[in-house]
Scaffold this motif. Sequence first.
Motif, PDB file in Angstrom:
ATOM      1  N   HIS A 139      -7.749  -5.933  -2.805  1.00 20.74           N
ATOM      2  CA  HIS A 139      -7.763  -6.773  -4.010  1.00 20.74           C
ATOM      3  C   HIS A 139      -7.396  -6.409  -5.248  1.00 20.74           C
ATOM      4  O   HIS A 139      -7.849  -6.942  -6.278  1.00 20.74           O
ATOM      5  CB  HIS A 139      -9.152  -7.439  -3.988  1.00 20.74           C
ATOM      6  CG  HIS A 139      -9.478  -8.125  -2.609  1.00 20.74           C
ATOM      7  ND1 HIS A 139     -10.671  -7.820  -1.797  1.00 20.74           N
ATOM      8  CD2 HIS A 139      -8.779  -8.837  -1.869  1.00 20.74           C
ATOM      9  CE1 HIS A 139     -10.603  -8.727  -0.852  1.00 20.74           C
ATOM     10  NE2 HIS A 139      -9.428  -9.272  -0.920  1.00 20.74           N
ATOM     11  N   LEU A 140      -6.940  -5.177  -5.312  1.00 18.89           N
ATOM     12  CA  LEU A 140      -6.375  -4.575  -6.779  1.00 18.89           C
ATOM     13  C   LEU A 140      -5.030  -4.521  -6.987  1.00 18.89           C
ATOM     14  O   LEU A 140      -4.349  -4.491  -5.903  1.00 18.89           O
ATOM     15  CB  LEU A 140      -6.846  -3.088  -6.848  1.00 18.89           C
ATOM     16  CG  LEU A 140      -8.382  -3.028  -6.802  1.00 18.89           C
ATOM     17  CD1 LEU A 140      -8.803  -1.314  -6.801  1.00 18.89           C
ATOM     18  CD2 LEU A 140      -9.310  -3.486  -8.072  1.00 18.89           C
ATOM     19  N   SER A 141      -4.294  -4.700  -8.098  1.00 19.73           N
ATOM     20  CA  SER A 141      -2.997  -4.628  -8.454  1.00 19.73           C
ATOM     21  C   SER A 141      -2.555  -3.190  -8.143  1.00 19.73           C
ATOM     22  O   SER A 141      -3.605  -2.241  -7.954  1.00 19.73           O
ATOM     23  CB  SER A 141      -2.573  -4.908  -9.760  1.00 19.73           C
ATOM     24  OG  SER A 141      -3.193  -4.259 -10.509  1.00 19.73           O
ATOM     25  N   GLY A 142      -1.239  -2.729  -8.203  1.00 18.97           N
ATOM     26  CA  GLY A 142      -0.891  -1.551  -7.936  1.00 18.97           C
ATOM     27  C   GLY A 142      -1.337  -0.571  -9.073  1.00 18.97           C
ATOM     28  O   GLY A 142      -1.690   0.557  -8.825  1.00 18.97           O
ATOM     29  N   GLY A 143      -1.156  -1.236 -10.440  1.00 14.18           N
ATOM     30  CA  GLY A 143      -1.591  -0.667 -11.774  1.00 14.18           C
ATOM     31  C   GLY A 143      -3.272  -0.060 -11.614  1.00 14.18           C
ATOM     32  O   GLY A 143      -3.656   0.940 -11.951  1.00 14.18           O
ATOM     33  N   GLN A 144      -3.726  -1.130 -11.069  1.00 15.65           N
ATOM     34  CA  GLN A 144      -5.397  -0.846 -10.765  1.00 15.65           C
ATOM     35  C   GLN A 144      -5.600   0.223  -9.791  1.00 15.65           C
ATOM     36  O   GLN A 144      -6.384   1.042 -10.209  1.00 15.65           O
ATOM     37  CB  GLN A 144      -6.226  -2.264 -10.751  1.00 15.65           C
ATOM     38  CG  GLN A 144      -6.066  -3.202 -11.839  1.00 15.65           C
ATOM     39  CD  GLN A 144      -6.600  -4.627 -11.400  1.00 15.65           C
ATOM     40  OE1 GLN A 144      -6.454  -5.055 -10.156  1.00 15.65           O
ATOM     41  NE2 GLN A 144      -6.934  -5.275 -12.271  1.00 15.65           N
ATOM     42  N   SER A 168       5.861   5.708 -10.479  1.00 11.84           N
ATOM     43  CA  SER A 168       7.247   5.223 -10.080  1.00 11.84           C
ATOM     44  C   SER A 168       7.186   4.206  -8.841  1.00 11.84           C
ATOM     45  O   SER A 168       8.323   3.393  -8.513  1.00 11.84           O
ATOM     46  CB  SER A 168       8.225   6.305  -9.536  1.00 11.84           C
ATOM     47  OG  SER A 168       7.557   7.160  -8.757  1.00 11.84           O
ATOM     48  N   ALA A 169       5.860   4.072  -8.197  1.00  7.62           N
ATOM     49  CA  ALA A 169       5.844   2.879  -7.142  1.00  7.62           C
ATOM     50  C   ALA A 169       5.162   1.650  -7.824  1.00  7.62           C
ATOM     51  O   ALA A 169       5.241   0.791  -7.103  1.00  7.62           O
ATOM     52  CB  ALA A 169       4.857   3.366  -6.141  1.00  7.62           C
ATOM     53  N   LEU A 170       5.171   1.614  -9.406  1.00  9.50           N
ATOM     54  CA  LEU A 170       4.625   0.314  -9.814  1.00  9.50           C
ATOM     55  C   LEU A 170       5.647  -0.588 -10.342  1.00  9.50           C
ATOM     56  O   LEU A 170       6.732  -0.198 -10.724  1.00  9.50           O
ATOM     57  CB  LEU A 170       3.779   0.603 -10.885  1.00  9.50           C
ATOM     58  CG  LEU A 170       2.702   1.667 -10.729  1.00  9.50           C
ATOM     59  CD1 LEU A 170       1.923   2.320 -11.849  1.00  9.50           C
ATOM     60  CD2 LEU A 170       1.595   0.920  -9.771  1.00  9.50           C
ATOM     61  N   ASP A 171       5.023  -1.763 -10.137  1.00 15.65           N
ATOM     62  CA  ASP A 171       6.327  -2.891 -11.036  1.00 15.65           C
ATOM     63  C   ASP A 171       6.100  -2.558 -12.455  1.00 15.65           C
ATOM     64  O   ASP A 171       5.209  -2.109 -13.104  1.00 15.65           O
ATOM     65  CB  ASP A 171       5.587  -4.240 -10.785  1.00 15.65           C
ATOM     66  CG  ASP A 171       5.525  -4.797  -9.311  1.00 15.65           C
ATOM     67  OD1 ASP A 171       6.472  -4.141  -8.592  1.00 15.65           O
ATOM     68  OD2 ASP A 171       4.707  -5.641  -9.024  1.00 15.65           O
ATOM     69  N   GLU A 177      -0.229   0.587 -18.432  1.00 17.50           N
ATOM     70  CA  GLU A 177      -1.716   0.429 -18.340  1.00 17.50           C
ATOM     71  C   GLU A 177      -1.967   1.865 -17.643  1.00 17.50           C
ATOM     72  O   GLU A 177      -2.969   2.461 -18.042  1.00 17.50           O
ATOM     73  CB  GLU A 177      -2.422  -0.709 -17.421  1.00 17.50           C
ATOM     74  CG  GLU A 177      -1.823  -0.704 -16.117  1.00 17.50           C
ATOM     75  CD  GLU A 177      -2.548  -2.047 -15.331  1.00 17.50           C
ATOM     76  OE1 GLU A 177      -2.950  -1.855 -14.410  1.00 17.50           O
ATOM     77  OE2 GLU A 177      -1.907  -3.247 -15.879  1.00 17.50           O
ATOM     78  N   VAL A 178      -1.189   2.288 -16.646  1.00 20.89           N
ATOM     79  CA  VAL A 178      -1.426   3.725 -16.007  1.00 20.89           C
ATOM     80  C   VAL A 178      -1.072   4.605 -16.987  1.00 20.89           C
ATOM     81  O   VAL A 178      -1.699   5.725 -17.279  1.00 20.89           O
ATOM     82  CB  VAL A 178      -0.708   3.472 -14.753  1.00 20.89           C
ATOM     83  CG1 VAL A 178      -0.752   5.182 -13.998  1.00 20.89           C
ATOM     84  CG2 VAL A 178      -1.067   2.785 -13.671  1.00 20.89           C
ATOM     85  N   GLU A 179       0.200   4.612 -17.556  1.00 24.91           N
ATOM     86  CA  GLU A 179       0.553   5.711 -18.653  1.00 24.91           C
ATOM     87  C   GLU A 179      -0.585   5.679 -19.753  1.00 24.91           C
ATOM     88  O   GLU A 179      -0.840   6.857 -20.210  1.00 24.91           O
ATOM     89  CB  GLU A 179       1.780   5.314 -19.275  1.00 24.91           C
ATOM     90  CG  GLU A 179       3.029   5.364 -18.244  1.00 24.91           C
ATOM     91  CD  GLU A 179       4.349   5.361 -18.890  1.00 24.91           C
ATOM     92  OE1 GLU A 179       5.322   5.802 -18.319  1.00 24.91           O
ATOM     93  OE2 GLU A 179       4.638   4.823 -19.952  1.00 24.91           O
ATOM     94  N   LYS A 180      -0.977   4.578 -20.268  1.00 25.31           N
ATOM     95  CA  LYS A 180      -2.104   4.616 -21.211  1.00 25.31           C
ATOM     96  C   LYS A 180      -3.478   5.467 -20.678  1.00 25.31           C
ATOM     97  O   LYS A 180      -3.909   6.324 -21.593  1.00 25.31           O
ATOM     98  CB  LYS A 180      -2.864   3.331 -21.538  1.00 25.31           C
ATOM     99  CG  LYS A 180      -3.596   3.451 -22.776  1.00 25.31           C
ATOM    100  CD  LYS A 180      -4.083   2.059 -23.206  1.00 25.31           C
ATOM    101  CE  LYS A 180      -5.342   2.235 -24.400  1.00 25.31           C
ATOM    102  NZ  LYS A 180      -6.287   3.047 -23.918  1.00 25.31           N
TER     103      LYS A 180
END
Length: 247
Positions: A139-144, A168-171, A177-180
């Motif tokens: 129930h989480l997005s890839g970034g989450q 690299s696997a993220l849309d 958000e992950v880079e931040k």
Amino acid sequence: MIKISNLSKSFSGQTVLDHLNLDIQKGEVVALIGSSGAGKSTFLRSLNYLETPDSGSIQIDDFKVDFSQITQDEILTLRRKLSMVFQQFNLFERRTALDNVKEGLVVVKKLSDEEATKIAKEELAKVGLSDRQQHYPRHLSGGQKQRVALARALAMKPAILLLDEPTSALDPELVGEVEKSIADAAKSGQTMVLVSHDMSFVAQVADKVLFLDKGKIIETGTPDEIINHPKEERTKEFFASYKRTYI
Ligand SMILES: Nc1ncnc2c1ncn2[C@@H]1O[C@H](COP(=O)(O)OP(=O)(O)OP(=O)(O)O)[C@@H](O)[C@H]1O
Ligand SMILES: [Mg+2]
């Protein structure tokens, strides 16, 4: 201070890491770049013994191990000191975000449930996921999911955080958000080795860039030196083909 000396690894006769040496200062962010197959993942995986190096040693402050005669106890200590974040998140699908972050704290660090919960909640808050604690990975997005994986790694307070192409696997719209969250951890002084193909992120976050080619570090410098003014022929070729692929 972390010192990696003479690290070598081959797979069925093919040399993948060739006597690598690397010193990392506390709080430093080191980016490892290079072509596909250069040995970047093998390097990260060798450091925490997910691959068995043929030879070499790693020293983390006063803890030193020789990979050719490492003991089970040393492997466990090493893995406590190094946390890894993978391209594909690797979360436990049947556990909530909170329980994923708590896992290592309870099982490896042997903290009480109460202490582990407190730390896990703090780490989830740092990556902006306080409102997702009870969610399951599906129930989480890839970034989450990747931010949960990052919180889980950071909760262990590793001497070095190892990141293998964490976005690299993220849309594309979820990369930022992950880079931040990674940049926040870097700002707070977390020592890291980052493998990434994203040169704008490398330039933003890294103190030092290493160019790996055929298992050797052939050029080292600041992001500006390596990305904009490479000296070695192989590094120049890499960026020429990188620009054809990504720009
Ligand atoms: N378990 C394995 N068994 C045999 N060969 C392997 C194994 N793991 C990696 N290799 C080989 O080692 C070399 C380096 O692989 P590695 O995955 O470290 O490269 P990389 O730099 O991470 O590449 P990429 O950018 O594609 O992720 C490759 O030639 C690969 O085929
Ligand atoms: Mg790789």
